[in-house]
Design an enzyme around this catalytic site. Structure first.
Site, short mmCIF file in Angstrom:
data_model
loop_
_atom_site.label_atom_id
_atom_site.label_comp_id
_atom_site.label_asym_id
_atom_site.label_seq_id
_atom_site.Cartn_x
_atom_site.Cartn_y
_atom_site.Cartn_z
N CYS A 75 34.77 41.08 34.42
CA CYS A 75 36.11 40.68 34.84
C CYS A 75 36.16 40.74 36.35
O CYS A 75 36.05 41.82 36.94
CB CYS A 75 37.12 41.65 34.23
N CYS A 189 36.75 33.62 37.50
CA CYS A 189 37.39 34.40 36.45
C CYS A 189 36.52 34.15 35.23
O CYS A 189 36.18 32.98 34.94
CB CYS A 189 38.82 33.91 36.21
N1 DGL Z 1 38.66 37.57 32.85
C1 DGL Z 1 39.26 38.20 33.95
C2 DGL Z 1 38.60 37.88 35.29
O1 DGL Z 1 37.44 37.55 35.36
C3 DGL Z 1 40.76 38.35 34.07
C4 DGL Z 1 41.70 37.64 33.18
C5 DGL Z 1 43.05 38.32 33.14
O2 DGL Z 1 43.19 39.25 32.33
O3 DGL Z 1 43.94 37.95 33.93
O4 DGL Z 1 39.24 37.97 36.31
#
Ligand code: DGL
Length: 281
Positions: A75, A189
């Site tokens: 993340c 993301c």
């Molecule tokens: N998948 C996450 C990232 O790479 C964040 C998504 C979220 O929960 O806003 O930032």
């Protein structure tokens, strides 16, 4: 008890599946725990202090429960903020997914690149430093999109957004007055690579190079396991297990099935299970 190395992949939701897939391609003989903090999804709109303490809390819980050999913070929103605090608090080996600005800046021919991330990641100091250090010669157009995070989550759950909805978000990358075309977009993301095939089919976006950190992260995890002497010869390997873990205790079993389907295309896992467990904060 399994003698295989255990990799924990962690995200707020389905995004980390894009990383977990790359990891299983490179390391098919490892037990995998995929943990989603879906009780607090989405991370991209949380206050910094709240997010740091949440990530520390959840990781404490997961490390105690699963004792992984490597924990992957799959993340960008969490890694760009909490990686330092995690390393200071726990002795576990962490690999953090952060925006792939360096390879994007290196391979862009036009030096106009898009940075597509959560609203939190596009504004982080960590991101500013990456741009300064590796893409100073580029025009970097930053777009924070919570909608795309939601669309990716829905895509995995079998409820895809329309092409028009996806296009409307991508168009925000083009609101610059610059005349040179953007040839590269960083998917900063982990949810967004889940939409890459959809993006590639959209008019006007077919010739763009989408860059993410997935394969680099998989190589990094392999490096750490090798370094720790955890990768055994092939004949000694039992079949690996996959465990899905959700912090929202109301997660419907159909969601676990959708996540699972995204990971088992090549059927490498001997046992598969799904669990929920609340984490107090
Ligand atoms: N998948 C996450 C990232 O790479 C964040 C998504 C979220 O929960 O806003 O930032």
């Amino acid at each position: 008890m399994s003698t295989l190395p255990k990799i924990l992949v962690f995200d707020s939701g389905a995004g980390g599946l894009s990383i977990a897939r790359e990891i299983t391609a490179v390391l098919p003989h490892c037990d995998l725990v995929y943990a989603a903090d879906n009780a607090m999804f989405p991370y991209g709109e949380m206050e910094d202090d709240q997010l740091i303490s949440r990530v520390l809390e959840v990781m404490g819980h997961l490390i105690e429960k699963f004792t992984p050999d490597v924990a992957v913070i799959a993340c960008n929103t969490a890694s760009t903020l909490a990686l330092e605090a995690l390393r200071a608090r726990f002795g576990t080996t962490f690999v953090g997914v952060v925006p792939a600005i360096k390879p994007a800046a290196k391979t862009s021919s036009t030096s106009v690149i898009g940075l597509l991330a959560t609203p939190a990641t596009v504004e982080r100091e960590y991101t500013n430093n990456l741009v300064k250090d590796f893409a100073d010669h580029c025009l970097v157009v930053r777009v924070g999109s919570s909608k795309l995070v939601e669309y990716a989550e829905n895509e995995i759950a079998g409820n895809p957004a329309s092409n028009e909805e996806l296009e409307a978000e991508l168009q925000k990358l083009l609101t610059t007055t610059n005349q040179t075309p953007m040839d590269t977009v960083v998917l900063a993301c982990t949810h967004f690579p889940l939409l890459k095939e959809r993006f590639n089919r959209l008019n006007g976006w077919r010739n763009v190079q989408w860059v993410d950190s997935g394969s680099a992260i998989a190589r990094r995890v392999k490096f750490h396991l090798e370094e720790a002497g955890k990768l055994k010869p092939a004949q000694l390997r039992p079949q690996p297990s996959l465990m899905l873990y959700f912090t929202d205790t109301d997660t419907h079993p159909s969601i676990a099935k959708c996540y699972q389907q995204h990971l088992i295309a090549d059927n490498i896992f001997g046992t598969i299970s799904a669990h929920t467990g609340a984490v107090k904060n």
